[in-house]
Design a protein around this motif. Structure first.
Motif, short mmCIF file in Angstrom:
data_model
loop_
_atom_site.label_atom_id
_atom_site.label_comp_id
_atom_site.label_asym_id
_atom_site.label_seq_id
_atom_site.Cartn_x
_atom_site.Cartn_y
_atom_site.Cartn_z
N MET A 172 81.45 -50.92 55.13
CA MET A 172 82.09 -51.62 54.02
C MET A 172 83.25 -50.84 53.41
O MET A 172 84.06 -51.41 52.67
CB MET A 172 81.05 -51.95 52.94
N VAL A 173 83.34 -49.54 53.68
CA VAL A 173 84.42 -48.75 53.10
C VAL A 173 85.61 -48.71 54.05
O VAL A 173 85.56 -49.19 55.18
CB VAL A 173 83.95 -47.31 52.78
N ARG A 174 86.70 -48.10 53.59
CA ARG A 174 87.87 -47.93 54.42
C ARG A 174 87.65 -46.81 55.43
O ARG A 174 86.75 -45.98 55.27
CB ARG A 174 89.10 -47.65 53.55
N ARG B 105 88.22 -46.08 41.24
CA ARG B 105 88.98 -45.55 42.36
C ARG B 105 90.47 -45.70 42.10
O ARG B 105 90.90 -46.60 41.38
CB ARG B 105 88.63 -46.29 43.65
N VAL B 106 91.24 -44.82 42.71
CA VAL B 106 92.69 -44.96 42.67
C VAL B 106 93.06 -46.29 43.35
O VAL B 106 92.65 -46.55 44.47
CB VAL B 106 93.38 -43.79 43.39
N PRO C 121 94.48 -53.16 48.55
CA PRO C 121 93.41 -53.76 49.35
C PRO C 121 92.37 -52.71 49.75
O PRO C 121 92.73 -51.61 50.16
CB PRO C 121 94.16 -54.30 50.58
N MET C 122 91.11 -53.03 49.58
CA MET C 122 90.03 -52.11 49.92
C MET C 122 89.00 -52.85 50.76
O MET C 122 87.83 -52.97 50.42
CB MET C 122 89.39 -51.54 48.65
N ASN D 125 104.98 -46.91 66.21
CA ASN D 125 105.03 -48.29 65.76
C ASN D 125 103.66 -48.89 65.53
O ASN D 125 103.52 -50.06 65.25
CB ASN D 125 105.80 -49.16 66.76
N LYS D 126 102.62 -48.07 65.65
CA LYS D 126 101.26 -48.54 65.40
C LYS D 126 100.80 -48.01 64.04
O LYS D 126 101.04 -46.85 63.70
CB LYS D 126 100.29 -48.04 66.47
N LYS D 127 100.09 -48.80 63.32
CA LYS D 127 99.61 -48.37 62.02
C LYS D 127 98.15 -48.77 61.86
O LYS D 127 97.79 -49.91 62.09
CB LYS D 127 100.44 -48.99 60.90
N VAL D 128 97.34 -47.82 61.45
CA VAL D 128 95.93 -48.09 61.21
C VAL D 128 95.71 -48.25 59.72
O VAL D 128 96.12 -47.40 58.95
CB VAL D 128 95.06 -46.93 61.75
N ASP D 129 95.10 -49.33 59.34
CA ASP D 129 94.82 -49.56 57.92
C ASP D 129 93.65 -48.69 57.49
O ASP D 129 92.52 -48.90 57.88
CB ASP D 129 94.48 -51.04 57.69
N ALA D 130 93.92 -47.66 56.73
CA ALA D 130 92.88 -46.76 56.24
C ALA D 130 92.39 -47.18 54.88
O ALA D 130 91.68 -46.45 54.25
CB ALA D 130 93.41 -45.34 56.19
#
Length: 449
Positions: A44-46, A199-200, A206-207, A444-449
Motif C-alpha cells: 500500500m505504500v510507495r 507526511r510531506v 499522489p501517494m 526516458n524511463k521514470k519509476v513512480d516512487a
C-alpha cells in the motif's frame, strides 16, 4: 499461578493431545498474520517505503517475543493485582512452568496458551505501523514498540482477558480482540499521528499503493491466518463454539467485502482491488469480538455494517486533517468499535455465553458493558500512546528529516531498496565482486516512487 477454577480432583481436566495440537496450529496461523500484515501494508505504500513498512512489522516479532517471555505474559495473565495488572513470578522468564502444567480450567499446557497469546501481542503493535508510513525513524519505532506493549498492551490484555481484570469481571465480551487488539491499536495509531504530524505532501502529492497484488496477497494471508486468531481463542475444540466462530469469521468477512465494494461502486463508480482487500479486513476486525456470541445471520449483518461504516470512515482523515497513512484508524479502530458494540445487539445467548443482546430480548445491559469496554480501552490507549510518542519525539526524535522522507526512508534507514530496477542489486552491502559496472537506467524511463 493465575487464579484457578476450583474443581474436585476427579473433575480436574487432563491434557488433551487433540486440543494441544489444534492450539499449536492456531498459534502458527496467528504468527503468519504478522508477515501477512507486512505484505498488506508493504504493497500500500510507495516504492521508496516498501522495506521500511515490512520491517516495522517484522521487528515486532523480535521485540515482543523477548518481552513477553521476560515479563509480558506475567503482567497480562498472572495473578490479579487490583484488577489492573497481573503478576506471577513463575511466569516471569517462563522460569517455573511445568512441561505438562495445564492452563487453569483447560486441557492445554500453559506453554501452549502462552505462545498463542504471544502471537496476539506481536501483531497488535504491528497494526499501528500502517498509520505511520514513510516518516518514522526505525530506532524510534523499535523503542515505541517496547514501551507501548509494556505500558498499554500487557495491562489492557489483563483487563479484558485476565482472571480478575476489571473488564473481564464486568462481563465485557471480547472473543478474540476487538478491544484489546483492534481498538487498542487503532486508538494508539491516532494518538501517535497527532503527535508526529503529517507526511510531506499529504493531500497534495499522489501517494498511491505501489503493488496492489502484494496488498491482495497480504489480505488473503490475513484472512487465512484469522481462522486461527478467532477459532483458536476458545482454547479448544470440544463443544462446537470454535466451529461457530470459524463459520462466522468467513461469513462476516465475505459480507464486509461485498458491502465495501457496493459503497465504492455507488460513491466512486468502480470496484477496486484495494477496496476488496480493505473490506475483507474490516469484516475480520468486526467479527473478532462478536463472532462467538452471534449466529451466522448476525455475522452477515455485523460484517455488512462494518464494511459500510469503515468504507465511509477512511475518508475522515481528509476532513479532519490527520494523516492516517494506511487507514488503521478507519479500519481497525472503527471496525473494532462496531464489532464490539454490536455484541450488545446480536448476542444470541446460545453460543459462548448466555448473555443476550437487544435483538434477542436481553435489554441494554450487555450494550452498556460493551460501551464501557470500548471507550475505556480507546481513551487509555489514545492518551498513553500520545504521551509515549511525545516523550520519544522530544528525546531522540521520532521522525526522519524532511529530506530523508522525500528521498526515501528505505535507503536512509535500511540501506536497501525493495526493487532492483538497474540489475545491480537492491542492498548497499552487496557482496558481488563483479568489476563490470551495471548499465545506467534509460533516462526516458521514470519509476513512480
Amino acid at each position: 499461578m493465575a487464579p484457578a477454577i476450583t474443581t474436585l480432583a476427579a473433575e480436574a481436566p487432563e491434557l488433551s493431545a487433540a486440543n494441544t495440537g489444534f492450539m499449536l496450529i492456531c498459534s502458527a496461523l496467528v504468527m503468519l498474520m504478522t508477515p501477512a500484515l507486512a505484505f498488506f501494508y508493504g504493497g500500500m505504500v510507495r516504492v521508496k517505503s516498501t522495506l521500511n513498512m515490512l520491517m516495522m512489522s517484522f521487528i515486532s516479532l523480535g521485540i515482543v517475543t523477548i518481552l513477553w517471555v521476560l515479563y509480558g505474559f506475567s503482567i497480562a495473565f498472572g495473578t490479579d493485582i487490583g484488577s489492573v495488572v497481573g503478576w506471577s513470578t513463575e511466569y516471569a522468564g517462563f522460569s517455573d512452568i511445568g512441561v505438562t502444567e495445564l492452563w487453569d480450567g483447560y486441557t492445554i499446557p500453559v506453554y501452549v496458551f502462552a505462545v498463542f497469546q504471544l502471537m496476539f501481542a506481536i501483531i497488535t503493535p504491528a497494526l499501528i505501523s500502517g498509520a505511520l508510513a514513510d516518516r518514522v525513524k526505525f530506532t524510534a519505532w523499535a523503542l515505541f514498540i517496547a514501551l507501548w506493549v509494556t505500558v498499554v498492551y500487557f495491562p489492557v490484555a489483563h483487563w479484558v482477558w485476565g482472571a480478575g481484570g476489571w473488564l473481564f469481571e464486568m462481563g465485557v465480551i471480547d472473543f478474540a480482540g476487538g478491544t484489546a487488539v483492534h481498538i487498542n491499536a487503532g486508538a494508539a495509531a491516532l494518538g501517535v499521528i497527532l503527535v508526529i504530524g503529517k507526511r510531506v505532501g499529504f493531500k497534495k502529492d499522489p501517494m498511491r499503493p505501489h503493488s496492489l497484488p502484494l496488498v491482495m496477497l497480504g489480505a488473503g494471508l490475513l484472512w487465512f491466518g484469522w481462522f486461527g486468531f478467532n477459532a483458536g481463542s476458545w482454547l479448544g475444540n470440544d463443544d462446537g463454539v470454535g466451529a461457530v466462530m470459524f463459520v462466522n469469521t468467513q461469513v462476516a468477512t465475505a459480507a464486509a467485502m461485498l458491502a465495501w465494494l457496493f459503497y465504492e461502486k455507488v460513491r466512486h463508480g468502480a470496484f477496486t482491488t484495494l477496496g476488496a482487500a480493505s473490506g475483507a479486513v474490516a469484516g475480520l476486525v468486526a467479527i473478532t469480538p462478536s463472532g462467538g456470541s452471534c449466529s451466522p445471520l448476525g455475522a452477515i449483518a455485523i460484517g455488512a455494517i462494518a464494511g459500510l461504516l469503515c468504507a465511509m470512515a477512511v475518508g475522515l482523515k481528509y476532513k479532519f486533517g490527520y494523516d492516517d497513512s494506511l487507514d488503521v484508524v478507519g479500519v481497525h479502530l472503527v471496525g473494532g468499535i462496531v464489532g464490539s458494540l454490536l455484541v450488545g445487539f446480536f448476542a444470541t445467548g446460545g453460543v459462548q455465553s448466555d448473555a443476550k443482546g437487544l435483538f434477542y430480548g436481553g435489554g441494554v445491559d450487555q450494550l452498556v458493558k460493551q460501551a464501557i469496554g470500548v471507550f475505556a480501552v480507546l481513551a487509555y490507549s489514545l492518551i498513553a500512546s500520545a504521551i509515549l510518542a511525545l516523550i520519544i519525539d522530544k528525546t531522540m526524535g521520532m521522525r526522519v528529516s524532511e529530506d530523508d522522507e522525500v528521498s526515501g526512508i528505505d535507503q536512509v534507514e535500511h540501506a536497501e531498496t525493495a526493487y532492483d530496477f538497474s540489475g545491480a542489486g537492491g542492498g548497499a552491502s552487496s557482496r558481488s565482486t563483479s568489476a563490470a559496472p551495471a548499465p545506467a537506467a534509460p533516462q526516458n524511463k521514470k519509476v513512480d516512487a
